[in-house]
Design a protein around this motif. Structure first.
Motif, short mmCIF file in Angstrom:
data_model
loop_
_atom_site.label_atom_id
_atom_site.label_comp_id
_atom_site.label_asym_id
_atom_site.label_seq_id
_atom_site.Cartn_x
_atom_site.Cartn_y
_atom_site.Cartn_z
N TYR A 32 8.97 3.68 6.96
CA TYR A 32 7.62 4.20 6.76
C TYR A 32 7.67 5.47 5.90
CZ TYR A 32 2.90 5.78 7.87
OH TYR A 32 1.60 6.19 7.77
N ARG A 33 8.62 6.30 6.20
CA ARG A 33 8.76 7.53 5.42
C ARG A 33 9.14 7.21 3.97
NH1 ARG A 33 11.96 10.48 10.24
NH2 ARG A 33 10.14 11.12 11.42
N SER A 34 10.00 6.22 3.80
CA SER A 34 10.39 5.82 2.44
C SER A 34 9.21 5.22 1.69
CB SER A 34 11.52 4.79 2.49
OG SER A 34 12.65 5.34 3.08
N ARG A 35 8.38 4.49 2.41
CA ARG A 35 7.22 3.86 1.77
C ARG A 35 6.23 4.89 1.24
NH1 ARG A 35 5.36 -1.64 4.63
NH2 ARG A 35 7.37 -2.67 4.49
N LYS A 36 6.11 5.99 1.93
CA LYS A 36 5.19 7.01 1.43
C LYS A 36 5.58 7.43 0.03
CE LYS A 36 3.34 9.10 5.59
NZ LYS A 36 3.22 10.32 6.37
N VAL A 37 6.88 7.48 -0.23
CA VAL A 37 7.36 7.87 -1.54
C VAL A 37 7.05 6.77 -2.56
CG1 VAL A 37 9.45 8.42 -2.85
CG2 VAL A 37 9.15 9.32 -0.54
N ARG A 38 7.19 5.50 -2.14
CA ARG A 38 7.01 4.37 -3.06
C ARG A 38 5.59 3.80 -3.03
NH1 ARG A 38 11.75 2.30 -0.06
NH2 ARG A 38 10.23 0.92 0.85
N GLN A 39 4.68 4.46 -2.36
CA GLN A 39 3.35 3.90 -2.08
C GLN A 39 2.61 3.46 -3.34
OE1 GLN A 39 0.91 6.45 0.22
NE2 GLN A 39 -0.47 4.82 0.81
N ASN A 40 2.63 4.18 -4.38
CA ASN A 40 1.89 3.81 -5.58
C ASN A 40 2.39 2.50 -6.17
OD1 ASN A 40 0.25 6.04 -5.40
ND2 ASN A 40 1.55 7.29 -6.73
N GLN B 66 1.30 -0.68 -4.06
CA GLN B 66 -0.12 -1.01 -4.00
C GLN B 66 -0.65 -1.54 -5.32
OE1 GLN B 66 -2.09 2.46 -2.48
NE2 GLN B 66 -1.53 1.99 -0.39
N ASP C 272 -3.24 0.20 11.07
CA ASP C 272 -2.53 1.05 10.12
C ASP C 272 -3.02 2.49 10.14
OD1 ASP C 272 -0.98 -1.06 9.33
OD2 ASP C 272 -2.15 -1.50 7.53
N GLN D 39 1.55 6.72 14.29
CA GLN D 39 2.71 5.89 14.57
C GLN D 39 3.00 5.78 16.06
OE1 GLN D 39 4.42 4.01 12.44
NE2 GLN D 39 5.61 3.28 14.14
#
Length: 163
Positions: A64-72, A75, A105, A109
């Motif tokens: 989840y923390r890694s996804r925040k970085v890759r979020q753009n 999506q 979502d 958490q």
């Protein structure tokens, strides 16, 4: 040991799906969970199922923390699944599922984990408390807040009628 893993996989997949909201990501999460358990081992004094849920949850927090970085990147519209509708009933079901998934979502958490362990896995409050290493009272309060938030997000007029 392998046979007990076979029994855990369906429960762990449901838990992983509740965390990720995506079947492919849930399968990846389960796979990573078992890779970690098999490569790093498991303490002898723990129950396999509780340990697996704990590892799965921790792997998801890291992801989840890694996804925040890759979020753009994730999506981007070209990476989204195409949804086809066969009938109005299926569409309504999918809309409700999406609404619940979106609402899940938005939950913090800690609330989402507890809600999915209790509601989807059918674990007792005590087992959830042991698995997540929190007091039972914390499980109960977080579960109550999660249920209220979820109900308010999915069907806000119901809460207004009951209060």
């Amino acid at each position: 040991m392998n046979e007990s893993f076979e029994n855990i996989i369906p429960m762990l997949r449901r838990f992983a799906y509740s965390l990720t909201g995506n079947t492919a990501d849930a399968d990846d999460l389960v796979q990573i969970t078992f890779e970690k358990i098999l490569s790093k081992g498991m303490p002898e004094d723990v129950e396999t199922i509780k340990w697996a849920f704990k590892v799965c949850r921790n792997v998801w927090i890291d992801e989840y923390r890694s996804r925040k970085v890759r979020q753009n990147a994730t999506q981007a519209p070209e990476l989204q699944e195409q949804v086809t509708v066969d009938s109005s009933q299926q569409q309504q079901s999918k809309q409700m599922l999406a609404k619940v998934s979106t609402a899940m979502d938005t939950l913090p958490q800690d609330q989402r984990s507890i809600l999915s362990l209790v509601a989807l896995q059918g674990m007792s409050y005590k087992d959830v408390a042991t698995t997540l290493e929190v007091p039972v009272g914390t499980v109960m309060s977080r579960l109550s807040r999660a249920r209220s938030s979820l109900l308010n997000l999915v069907n806000p007029q119901v809460l207004g009628e009951n209060s």
